[in-house]
Design a protein around this motif. Structure first.
Motif, short mmCIF file in Angstrom:
data_model
loop_
_atom_site.label_atom_id
_atom_site.label_comp_id
_atom_site.label_asym_id
_atom_site.label_seq_id
_atom_site.Cartn_x
_atom_site.Cartn_y
_atom_site.Cartn_z
N VAL A 1 6.53 -25.01 -3.00
CA VAL A 1 5.33 -25.79 -3.29
C VAL A 1 5.51 -26.55 -4.60
CG1 VAL A 1 2.84 -25.71 -3.57
CG2 VAL A 1 3.98 -24.02 -2.11
N VAL A 2 6.01 -25.86 -5.60
CA VAL A 2 6.35 -26.48 -6.89
C VAL A 2 7.75 -25.99 -7.24
CG1 VAL A 2 5.80 -26.62 -9.35
CG2 VAL A 2 3.94 -26.49 -7.67
N GLU B 1 1.37 -11.02 0.59
CA GLU B 1 0.93 -12.16 -0.23
C GLU B 1 1.49 -13.45 0.37
OE1 GLU B 1 2.59 -9.49 -1.78
OE2 GLU B 1 0.78 -8.48 -2.49
N ILE C 1 10.48 -13.33 2.19
CA ILE C 1 11.28 -14.52 2.49
C ILE C 1 10.52 -15.76 2.00
CG2 ILE C 1 12.33 -15.90 4.33
CD1 ILE C 1 13.58 -13.16 4.08
N ILE D 1 1.68 -16.42 -1.49
CA ILE D 1 2.14 -17.32 -2.55
C ILE D 1 2.68 -16.49 -3.71
CG2 ILE D 1 1.30 -18.88 -4.37
CD1 ILE D 1 1.40 -20.29 -1.74
N ILE D 2 3.78 -16.96 -4.29
CA ILE D 2 4.24 -16.36 -5.55
C ILE D 2 4.53 -17.48 -6.52
CG2 ILE D 2 6.68 -16.19 -4.87
CD1 ILE D 2 6.61 -13.39 -6.33
N ILE E 1 4.60 -13.55 -13.48
CA ILE E 1 4.75 -13.76 -12.05
C ILE E 1 3.42 -13.40 -11.42
CG2 ILE E 1 6.01 -13.12 -9.96
CD1 ILE E 1 7.83 -14.33 -12.08
N LEU F 1 9.36 -19.35 2.38
CA LEU F 1 9.15 -20.28 3.49
C LEU F 1 9.29 -21.73 3.03
CD1 LEU F 1 6.06 -18.49 5.03
CD2 LEU F 1 8.43 -18.38 5.83
N SER F 2 8.74 -22.04 1.88
CA SER F 2 8.85 -23.41 1.36
C SER F 2 8.57 -23.42 -0.13
CB SER F 2 7.87 -24.34 2.08
OG SER F 2 6.54 -23.95 1.82
N LEU G 1 -2.89 -25.09 -2.27
CA LEU G 1 -1.63 -25.85 -2.34
C LEU G 1 -1.84 -27.21 -3.00
CD1 LEU G 1 -0.09 -25.01 1.16
CD2 LEU G 1 0.49 -24.01 -1.05
N HIS H 1 2.11 -9.97 -12.86
CA HIS H 1 3.16 -9.19 -13.51
C HIS H 1 3.64 -9.96 -14.72
CE1 HIS H 1 3.71 -6.66 -9.87
NE2 HIS H 1 3.42 -7.77 -9.24
N CYS I 1 6.56 -22.39 -7.55
CA CYS I 1 5.59 -21.80 -6.64
C CYS I 1 6.17 -21.85 -5.23
CB CYS I 1 4.27 -22.57 -6.70
SG CYS I 1 3.05 -21.96 -5.52
N TYR I 2 6.22 -20.68 -4.59
CA TYR I 2 6.78 -20.58 -3.25
C TYR I 2 5.76 -20.03 -2.26
CZ TYR I 2 11.23 -20.57 -5.84
OH TYR I 2 12.28 -20.87 -6.67
N ARG I 3 5.79 -20.53 -1.05
CA ARG I 3 5.12 -19.83 0.05
C ARG I 3 6.07 -18.77 0.54
NH1 ARG I 3 2.12 -22.52 4.90
NH2 ARG I 3 1.78 -20.27 5.13
N ILE I 4 5.54 -17.57 0.74
CA ILE I 4 6.39 -16.45 1.13
C ILE I 4 5.80 -15.67 2.29
CG2 ILE I 4 7.47 -16.12 -1.13
CD1 ILE I 4 5.39 -13.94 -1.70
N THR I 5 6.65 -14.89 2.93
CA THR I 5 6.20 -13.97 3.96
C THR I 5 5.69 -12.69 3.30
OG1 THR I 5 8.37 -12.92 4.15
CG2 THR I 5 7.94 -14.81 5.58
N THR J 1 6.09 -6.03 -15.78
CA THR J 1 5.11 -4.96 -15.81
C THR J 1 4.54 -4.75 -14.42
OG1 THR J 1 3.30 -6.50 -16.24
CG2 THR J 1 4.42 -5.59 -18.15
#
Lengths: 149, 149
Positions: B137-138, A101, B132, A103-104, A68, B134-135, A82, A131, A94-98, B98
């Motif tokens: 991406v992949v 960070e 949270i 991006i995760i 991750i 948001l969207s 992106l 991680h 792959c997510y956009r997050i609040t 980890t």
DNA sequence: AATGAAATATACTCCCT
DNA sequence: AGGGAGTATATTTCATT
């Protein structure tokens, strides 16, 4: 659209085995095969069902590591990232997050050298944090009907 | 087991549409339907294919929010958490990882009140951090054959 | 919206290569 | 490991309720 009790049953079956035949689903829920086919098609058309995916074993395909990785993009580097990330085969999700960070990502990698190469690709876009996944506690848990709602 | 070129094609097709018939797969890869069935069964038996899952739309099922939640477990609270988390319907995926946090979870929630309730359930096990989504991406990118390996 | 029936398509089993 | 034949099962379409 309201999902009735029979459709919830159908969705439950398709989440556990998407290759189950309409006839077999029908036997489970007490409907004829054409009735099942019609219900499934309607849920596909309405976007309730987005698709059917085979779930593969990453290790068998040569990916021994899962990680991750979060990214805190540098100023002006989010959009370029992106565009880049959709081309990276290692990225499963792959997510956009609040939060701190932006991006995760969930990525699969052959080994630690592959991980190193992969992270090196990201350093121009932002600050990363990695991680390594040690084990799956819950994996692709089916969605059930909420008690309320 | 080595995955040959035809099996990679079959896996590609099953990742994009797991309900494709063996006959249709056979037409795509140039094999008869029994040959396709045999190859698929072998990959299932070897654990290369773990299953076939319908992919559902969370919003349609009453889940308007998706979140990534990390947990840094308190001393002695990791094992109790691992037993608890498998019972939580909101958790789609949960990994041990980890790093500073021990656990990362992908969860779906009806609304912010539901999120609040959910986080409240976790505070006895450790320190949480919530992002949270948001969207996307992949999303569920298919696994392809590595260039090397 | 579901059923039953007819036509088509697919899957399964077995034998052959 | 795959093709082909024969049988069983599944799907699709349509008429009916």
């Amino acid at each position: 659209m309201k999902i009735d009790s029979i459709n919830w049953q159908i969705l439950g079956l398709l989440q556990s085995n998407a290759r189950m035949t309409n006839a077999e689903i029908g036997r489970n829920v007490g409907l004829s095969s054409p009735a099942v086919a019609e219900r499934i098609k309607k849920m596909e058309d309405l976007g309730i069902i987005n698709g059917y995916r085979a779930e593969l074993d990453f290790g068998s395909m040569g990916y021994q590591l899962k990680a991750i990785i979060t990214l805190r993009a540098f100023m002006g580097k989010l959009k370029p990232f992106l565009q880049k990330v959709v081309q990276l085969d290692e990225v499963l999700n792959c997510y956009r997050i609040t939060g701190n960070e932006n991006i995760i990502m969930e990525v699969v990698l052959a080994d630690q050298y592959h991980l190193e190469e992969f992270i090196d690709q990201l350093i121009t876009y932002g600050e990363t944090r990695t991680h390594i996944v040690l084990s799956n506690v819950v994996e692709n848990s089916p969605i059930r009907r909420k008690i309320k709602g």
